[in-house]
Scaffold this motif. Structure first.
Motif, short mmCIF file in Angstrom:
data_model
loop_
_atom_site.label_atom_id
_atom_site.label_comp_id
_atom_site.label_asym_id
_atom_site.label_seq_id
_atom_site.Cartn_x
_atom_site.Cartn_y
_atom_site.Cartn_z
N GLN A 113 20.94 -45.92 98.02
CA GLN A 113 21.27 -44.96 98.75
C GLN A 113 22.64 -44.44 98.20
N ASN A 114 23.33 -45.17 97.72
CA ASN A 114 24.63 -44.44 96.85
C ASN A 114 24.25 -43.72 95.78
N SER A 150 23.75 -42.66 105.99
CA SER A 150 23.12 -43.89 105.10
C SER A 150 23.18 -45.03 105.93
N ILE A 194 23.11 -40.47 97.11
CA ILE A 194 23.98 -39.45 97.63
C ILE A 194 24.98 -39.07 96.30
N TYR A 248 27.34 -44.33 108.40
CA TYR A 248 26.59 -45.11 108.08
C TYR A 248 26.05 -46.04 109.44
N VAL A 269 29.46 -38.67 105.04
CA VAL A 269 28.60 -39.54 105.01
C VAL A 269 28.98 -40.65 105.97
#
Length: 342
Positions: A178-179, A170, A182, A205, A203
């Motif tokens: 995006q959260n 992400s 997910i 970043y 996940v």
């Protein structure tokens, strides 16, 4: 008699004070309800100004301005955080723009500044990535949140044969859209029997930076030897990850999908190792501009069911929580890659 005079004076003074306060509140309320009689200047505030996604969105807004009038002002921070957006909101307030269109780096980081803008009579719209609902009137979304998460997961499943380990790369830990994607992916993985043999291992970043995304992609491949794919739901991250894994020779063994300008990863899509979930970003900019002007001129009040005319794009309906959806996204494959100019 003197006591009565003093009491009367105090009463009058208090009344004046209360009246003054009421006047100030009323002024703020009136400012918030201000309607422009014509096209206004619209300030666009992306997460990062150099992101080609955001510059394409800006260009769509400018094209709409040429069509219906008004002006676009584009300003942005160099770091993708809500806090970094605050001074730019204040700058747009000082410029007395008629509306602000912001792509939120997080829900609440710039919310107080946006509420200040609304009290000053400036209409606030979020685009692409939402902010707190009490800090804006409309959210112009590229596609339904649940649809995007589902399409990315389905694309990954197709690429790896519905079986094996995959990761998500992400942008930032506070990225609202995006959260949400997910979380939708995690929910489906836990409940959809078609995905029972797929495992989300981590996940990571990429911080909205190409070099960080490239290094993170390489690190994921090294950390998880059985990794079969990576979902990269970020326009900067997917091209960077594709290039990085192509250089290391891992692309192909590890498949990629996510969100990015299709034109930036065309050769990888043609090769069959990468897919993309995409939409017309230029149109997203145009729709957001039409919505901003309609709101500034009080042609809409951001209430569910209202219709927003958007010129050649058609007419769009305001949904729950002020959401306006551009339209369904498309899975970009070797078969349709030439349909996407950006």
């Amino acid at each position: 008699m003197r006591r009565r005079s003093i009491a009367l004076a105090v009463t009058l003074a208090l009344g004046a004070a209360v009246s003054g306060c009421a006047g100030e509140d009323g002024g703020a309320s009136k400012a918030a309800d201000t309607c422009s009689s014509g096209p206004v200047t619209v300030g666009y505030l992306p997460k990062l100004g150099t992101d080609p996604y955001m510059t394409t969105l800006r260009d769509g807004a400018k094209a709409a301005a040429e069509e219906i009038g008004g002006e676009v002002v584009y300003t942005a921070p160099s770091e993708a955080t809500g806090a970094a957006q605050i001074p730019f909101v204040n700058q747009l307030i000082a410029q007395k723009v008629g509306a602000i269109v912001i792509s939120g780096s997080d829900l609440n980081g710039a919310a107080a500044a946006l509420r200040k803008a609304r009290r000053a009579g400036i209409k606030v719209i979020s685009v692409d990535s939402d902010v707190a609902t009490d800090a804006r009137s409309l959210f112009v979304n590229q596609a339904k949140t649940s649809e995007l998460g589902a399409k990315m997961l389905d694309s990954m499943a197709e690429l790896i044969g519905h079986k094996g380990e995959f990761a998500v790369l992400s942008s930032t830990e506070t990225a609202v859209n995006q959260n949400a994607w997910i979380e939708d992916m995690k929910s489906r993985l836990a409940t959809d029997p078609k995905l029972k043999d797929m495992k989300l291992v981590t996940v990571a970043y990429g911080q909205e930076k190409a070099d960080v995304n490239a290094q993170k992609a390489k690190s994921l491949v090294q950390a998880y030897p059985k990794l079969k794919g990576i979902i990269v739901p970020a326009g900067i991250g997917l091209p960077a990850a594709a290039e990085a894994l192509s250089q290391t020779g891992d692309l192909g063994r590890v498949k990629l999908t996510g969100l990015a300008p299709a034109s930036l990863i065309k050769k990888y899509i043609r090769g069959g190792d990468v897919q993309d979930i995409w939409w017309n970003v230029h149109d997203l900019g145009g729709l957001s501009y039409h919505a901003a002007q309609a709101l500034a001129q009080c042609k809409v009040k951001a209430e569910p069911g209202e219709r927003i005319p958007a010129g050649e794009l058609g007419t769009y309906t305001v949904g729950e929580r002020g959401e306006v959806v551009l339209g369904p996204a498309t899975v970009v494959t070797p078969k349709n890659i030439d349909d996407f100019e950006f």
